[in-house]
Write a protein that holds these residues in place. Structure first.
Motif, mmCIF file in Angstrom:
data_model
loop_
_atom_site.group_PDB
_atom_site.id
_atom_site.type_symbol
_atom_site.label_atom_id
_atom_site.label_comp_id
_atom_site.label_asym_id
_atom_site.label_seq_id
_atom_site.Cartn_x
_atom_site.Cartn_y
_atom_site.Cartn_z
ATOM 1 N N ALA A 253 -2.914 36.658 19.609
ATOM 2 C CA ALA A 253 -1.646 36.251 18.983
ATOM 3 C C ALA A 253 -0.525 36.571 19.970
ATOM 4 N N SER A 254 0.177 35.561 20.439
ATOM 5 C CA SER A 254 1.173 35.782 21.499
ATOM 6 C C SER A 254 2.586 35.454 21.066
ATOM 7 N N GLU A 255 2.753 34.866 19.896
ATOM 8 C CA GLU A 255 4.070 34.290 19.604
ATOM 9 C C GLU A 255 4.679 34.736 18.302
ATOM 10 N N ILE B 18 8.453 35.251 17.212
ATOM 11 C CA ILE B 18 9.279 35.969 18.197
ATOM 12 C C ILE B 18 9.253 35.299 19.560
ATOM 13 N N SER B 19 8.407 34.280 19.708
ATOM 14 C CA SER B 19 8.258 33.694 21.029
ATOM 15 C C SER B 19 7.706 32.279 20.853
ATOM 16 N N GLY B 20 6.899 31.815 21.790
ATOM 17 C CA GLY B 20 6.338 30.471 21.667
ATOM 18 C C GLY B 20 5.013 30.394 22.399
ATOM 19 N N ILE B 21 4.443 29.220 22.348
ATOM 20 C CA ILE B 21 3.159 29.015 23.023
ATOM 21 C C ILE B 21 3.397 28.935 24.529
ATOM 22 N N ILE C 206 -2.249 34.576 34.456
ATOM 23 C CA ILE C 206 -1.961 35.901 33.892
ATOM 24 C C ILE C 206 -0.820 35.761 32.890
ATOM 25 N N ASN C 207 -1.126 36.010 31.628
ATOM 26 C CA ASN C 207 -0.118 35.922 30.568
ATOM 27 C C ASN C 207 -0.232 37.138 29.668
ATOM 28 N N SER C 208 0.600 37.193 28.615
ATOM 29 C CA SER C 208 0.599 38.377 27.773
ATOM 30 C C SER C 208 0.574 37.981 26.296
ATOM 31 N N CYS C 209 0.469 38.970 25.432
ATOM 32 C CA CYS C 209 0.400 38.668 23.997
ATOM 33 C C CYS C 209 0.922 39.849 23.193
ATOM 34 N N VAL C 210 0.883 39.681 21.879
ATOM 35 C CA VAL C 210 1.372 40.704 20.955
ATOM 36 C C VAL C 210 0.201 41.486 20.358
ATOM 37 N N GLN C 211 -0.862 40.777 19.997
ATOM 38 C CA GLN C 211 -2.046 41.413 19.403
ATOM 39 C C GLN C 211 -3.317 40.685 19.838
ATOM 40 N N GLY D 139 3.349 28.003 28.204
ATOM 41 C CA GLY D 139 2.251 27.429 28.981
ATOM 42 C C GLY D 139 0.958 28.205 28.843
ATOM 43 N N GLN D 140 0.920 29.173 27.908
ATOM 44 C CA GLN D 140 -0.273 30.031 27.858
ATOM 45 C C GLN D 140 -1.570 29.238 27.680
ATOM 46 N N VAL D 141 -1.596 28.369 26.673
ATOM 47 C CA VAL D 141 -2.840 27.645 26.389
ATOM 48 C C VAL D 141 -3.120 26.609 27.492
ATOM 49 N N SER E 87 2.152 27.410 39.098
ATOM 50 C CA SER E 87 2.595 28.222 37.972
ATOM 51 C C SER E 87 3.689 27.474 37.251
ATOM 52 N N GLU E 88 3.826 27.688 35.937
ATOM 53 C CA GLU E 88 4.945 26.962 35.310
ATOM 54 C C GLU E 88 6.275 27.470 35.855
ATOM 55 N N MET E 89 6.349 28.757 36.169
ATOM 56 C CA MET E 89 7.591 29.288 36.733
ATOM 57 C C MET E 89 7.288 30.402 37.730
ATOM 58 N N SER F 6 -1.260 49.961 17.742
ATOM 59 C CA SER F 6 -2.212 49.458 18.751
ATOM 60 C C SER F 6 -2.086 47.944 18.835
ATOM 61 N N LYS F 7 -2.131 47.410 20.050
ATOM 62 C CA LYS F 7 -2.117 45.950 20.184
ATOM 63 C C LYS F 7 -3.530 45.379 20.013
ATOM 64 N N ILE F 8 -4.540 46.250 20.140
ATOM 65 C CA ILE F 8 -5.914 45.826 19.850
ATOM 66 C C ILE F 8 -6.188 46.246 18.414
HETATM 67 N N1 COA Z 1 3.371 44.769 16.652
HETATM 68 C C1 COA Z 1 4.694 44.780 16.367
HETATM 69 N N2 COA Z 1 5.639 44.437 17.269
HETATM 70 C C2 COA Z 1 5.242 44.098 18.493
HETATM 71 C C3 COA Z 1 3.885 44.063 18.862
HETATM 72 C C4 COA Z 1 2.937 44.424 17.886
HETATM 73 N N3 COA Z 1 1.634 44.412 18.152
HETATM 74 N N4 COA Z 1 3.803 43.681 20.143
HETATM 75 C C5 COA Z 1 5.037 43.452 20.583
HETATM 76 N N5 COA Z 1 5.911 43.708 19.580
HETATM 77 C C6 COA Z 1 7.365 43.589 19.649
HETATM 78 C C7 COA Z 1 7.953 44.501 20.702
HETATM 79 O O1 COA Z 1 8.214 45.785 20.189
HETATM 80 C C8 COA Z 1 9.206 43.742 21.087
HETATM 81 O O2 COA Z 1 10.186 43.952 20.075
HETATM 82 P P1 COA Z 1 11.757 44.037 20.440
HETATM 83 O O3 COA Z 1 12.091 42.688 21.040
HETATM 84 O O4 COA Z 1 12.400 44.260 19.119
HETATM 85 O O5 COA Z 1 11.857 45.159 21.428
HETATM 86 C C9 COA Z 1 8.771 42.293 20.988
HETATM 87 O O6 COA Z 1 7.677 42.263 20.080
HETATM 88 C C10 COA Z 1 8.332 41.703 22.323
HETATM 89 O O7 COA Z 1 7.310 42.516 22.838
HETATM 90 P P2 COA Z 1 7.240 42.951 24.385
HETATM 91 O O8 COA Z 1 5.960 43.674 24.569
HETATM 92 O O9 COA Z 1 8.498 43.645 24.793
HETATM 93 O O10 COA Z 1 7.274 41.529 25.045
HETATM 94 P P3 COA Z 1 7.089 41.028 26.518
HETATM 95 O O11 COA Z 1 8.414 40.814 27.107
HETATM 96 O O12 COA Z 1 6.096 41.831 27.280
HETATM 97 O O13 COA Z 1 6.445 39.604 26.185
HETATM 98 C C11 COA Z 1 5.134 38.143 24.842
HETATM 99 C C12 COA Z 1 5.243 39.509 25.476
HETATM 100 C C13 COA Z 1 3.762 38.026 24.221
HETATM 101 C C14 COA Z 1 6.192 37.961 23.778
HETATM 102 C C15 COA Z 1 5.317 37.066 25.972
HETATM 103 O O14 COA Z 1 4.401 37.294 26.990
HETATM 104 C C16 COA Z 1 5.131 35.647 25.455
HETATM 105 O O15 COA Z 1 6.070 35.078 24.934
HETATM 106 N N6 COA Z 1 3.905 35.097 25.574
HETATM 107 C C17 COA Z 1 3.570 33.791 25.021
HETATM 108 C C18 COA Z 1 3.964 32.647 25.902
HETATM 109 C C19 COA Z 1 3.304 32.658 27.250
HETATM 110 O O16 COA Z 1 2.322 33.303 27.503
HETATM 111 N N7 COA Z 1 3.868 31.863 28.137
HETATM 112 C C20 COA Z 1 3.316 31.636 29.457
HETATM 113 C C21 COA Z 1 4.051 32.228 30.574
HETATM 114 S S1 COA Z 1 5.826 32.110 30.536
#
Ligand code: COA
Length: 433
Positions: free
Chosen positions: A321-323, A330-333, A308-313, A335-337, A236-238, A365-367
């Motif tokens: 869209a994760s960043e 609001i974030s960066g790429i 296992i990673n996360s995203c915004v939409q 190690g997701q890709v 894992s990266e971390m 909705s995130k979807i």
């Molecule tokens: N529309 C509008 N705002 C949204 C949104 C959406 N669909 N989804 C999230 N947001 C906002 C949240 O409200 C939050 O805002 P705030 O900081 O003002 O409270 C912010 O974006 C972050 O969202 P949140 O769901 O709290 O983030 P998280 O801590 O669960 O992290 C990612 C989610 C996507 C930002 C994070 O997983 C990431 O940076 N991923 C990309 C990099 C990655 O995958 N790295 C590999 C492992 S480290």
């Protein structure tokens, strides 16, 4: 010369050490909980001595004073992963963001646009004169090995981690001895939504799998549901504190790993003192630079790698869209890709993007039918594999556009399903059934 004598000669005050930084230099800083704040704070206090110094950093933690209003003309931030500390500068135009995968950052800093100076935090030297990069090996170690000037804050609280983490005192220009506790990351709050997501992710994890987990409530919730699994591994990266618990309880043994068996492999750490004490001088953990750990071809050498990673939409085609939220970075790429690609290469590999179905307290909705205007696609529709929400699992890989849209609508929040179904009927000219 004996290393002890060399070290003594290179130890100096922080004011003297920052004189090795010059106007127009490109300066890479250690990142995350390895930030060398004692040195960067001194640099900012003497900002009048510098013009046009580019500061390059991945995750800024503690503070990013070098990017605050009033630093214009002295420093310009080039962020490689926007976070709470760096977001204002990037949003307000004082800073900028470079899109890049984590695995490529060492090349960026050493070959593509070599840096002049690296500032980092290290452990005290061992009996052979080697300091350890401790919690943050990532790009910091390779950049320090290549840079002309290396300034190190020596902190006796920095754990000595094993693998490939060390620099010899002869490779460092200046040492500043300043002790303070290593920055800690508060443990996230895990709610019912995260628990449901964690339970679905755990359904996709089998005994003997090797895991990559991001940071935050969702990865920690996944760990809660792995307590009955056997012989899991870590590449894992971390990692954070949750992983230590599963190692100590015998769930993570790394026994079935075909690459680095018996060892958890990572490139940086973020957690509490408990984690830092655990990793100190611990041979069951192997840390390497990120161009090795995150290299998709290295990741893919692990059979049954689950990322296992996360995203915004996610849109209805499966574009992730994760960043950025629209135009706002609001974030960066990170190690997701790297890990999505690595999981694809891995025999038996799977990649999961795990999200709560809504944002903004349930209002969004995130979807979505389409990503917001300006949003960057982080994981493309050809790379995506599983999407998981609290409502279930959508397996998108190998599915048609209609099948993908249906699978995603089924795991969207019920409040948004009718709107998404109407979009489906408009887009595909057929009834949703
Ligand atoms: N529309 C509008 N705002 C949204 C949104 C959406 N669909 N989804 C999230 N947001 C906002 C949240 O409200 C939050 O805002 P705030 O900081 O003002 O409270 C912010 O974006 C972050 O969202 P949140 O769901 O709290 O983030 P998280 O801590 O669960 O992290 C990612 C989610 C996507 C930002 C994070 O997983 C990431 O940076 N991923 C990309 C990099 C990655 O995958 N790295 C590999 C492992 S480290």
């Amino acid at each position: 010369m004996e290393w002890q004598k060399l070290y003594k000669e290179k130890c100096m005050s922080v004011e003297k050490a920052i004189q090795f930084i010059h106007s127009n230099d490109r300066v890479a800083l250690g990142q995350a909980v390895g930030v060398p704040l004692a040195i960067t704070d001194a640099m900012v206090a003497h900002k009048e001595d510098y013009e046009n110094v580019e500061i390059i950093q991945m995750v800024s933690m503690g503070n990013a004073k070098f990017s605050e209003p009033g630093t214009e003309g002295h420093f310009k931030l080039n962020s490689l992963f926007v976070g709470a500390q760096s977001k204002p500068a990037v949003k307000e135009g004082r800073g900028d963001f470079t899109p890049c995968s984590f695995s490529e950052i060492p090349n960026y800093l050493t070959e593509l646009h070599p840096v002049d100076v690296v500032i980092l935090q290290v452990s005290p030297p061992d009996k052979h004169g080697y300091v350890s990069c401790g919690v943050s090996v990532d790009y910091t170690l390779p950049a320090a090995r290549a840079a002309k000037t290396v300034i190190a804050q020596v902190n006796k609280n920095m754990p000595r981690t094993l693998g490939d983490t060390t620099l010899h005192v002869s490779e460092i220009t200046a040492f500043v001895e300043i002790d303070h506790p290593v920055l800690e990351l508060a443990l996230p709050k895990i709610g019912e939504v995260e628990k449901a997501i964690g339970e679905h992710c755990a359904e996709l994890i089998k005994d003997g799998d090797t895991l990559q987990l991001g940071i935050g409530a969702i990865p920690d919730a996944v760990l809660l549901f792995l307590k009955e699994k056997k012989d899991l591994g870590i590449h894992s990266e971390m990692i954070s504190d949750g992983v230590v618990e599963l190692i100590e309880s015998g769930v993570i043994t790394n026994a079935r790993k075909n690459l680095h068996p018996g060892k958890s492999v990572v490139t940086f750490l973020m957690g509490t003192k408990r984690l830092y004490d655990y990793v100190d001088d611990n041979p069951s953990l192997a840390m390497y630079p990120v161009d090795y750990v995150n290299n998709p071809y290295v990741v893919g050498q692990n059979d049954n790698l689950v990322s296992i990673n996360s995203c915004v939409q996610v849109d209805l085609m499966g574009q992730v869209a994760s960043e950025s939220v629209g135009y706002t970075q609001i974030s960066g790429i990170g190690g997701q890709v790297d890990f999505v690609q690595g999981a694809r290469i891995s025999k038996g590999g799977r990649s999961i993007i795990a999200i709560g179905s809504t944002a903004a307290k349930g209002k969004i909705s995130k979807i979505v039918p389409l990503l917001d205007e300006g949003a960057a696609v982080t994981t493309s529709r050809t790379q995506v594999d599983y999407i998981v929400t609290e409502y279930g699992i959508a397996h998108l890989r190998g599915k048609t556009l209609k099948e993908r849209a249906k699978a995603l609508i089924q795991i969207a929040h019920p409040d948004f399903q009718d709107g998404l179904k109407a979009e489906y009927e408009k887009r595909f000219h057929c009834r949703y059934e």
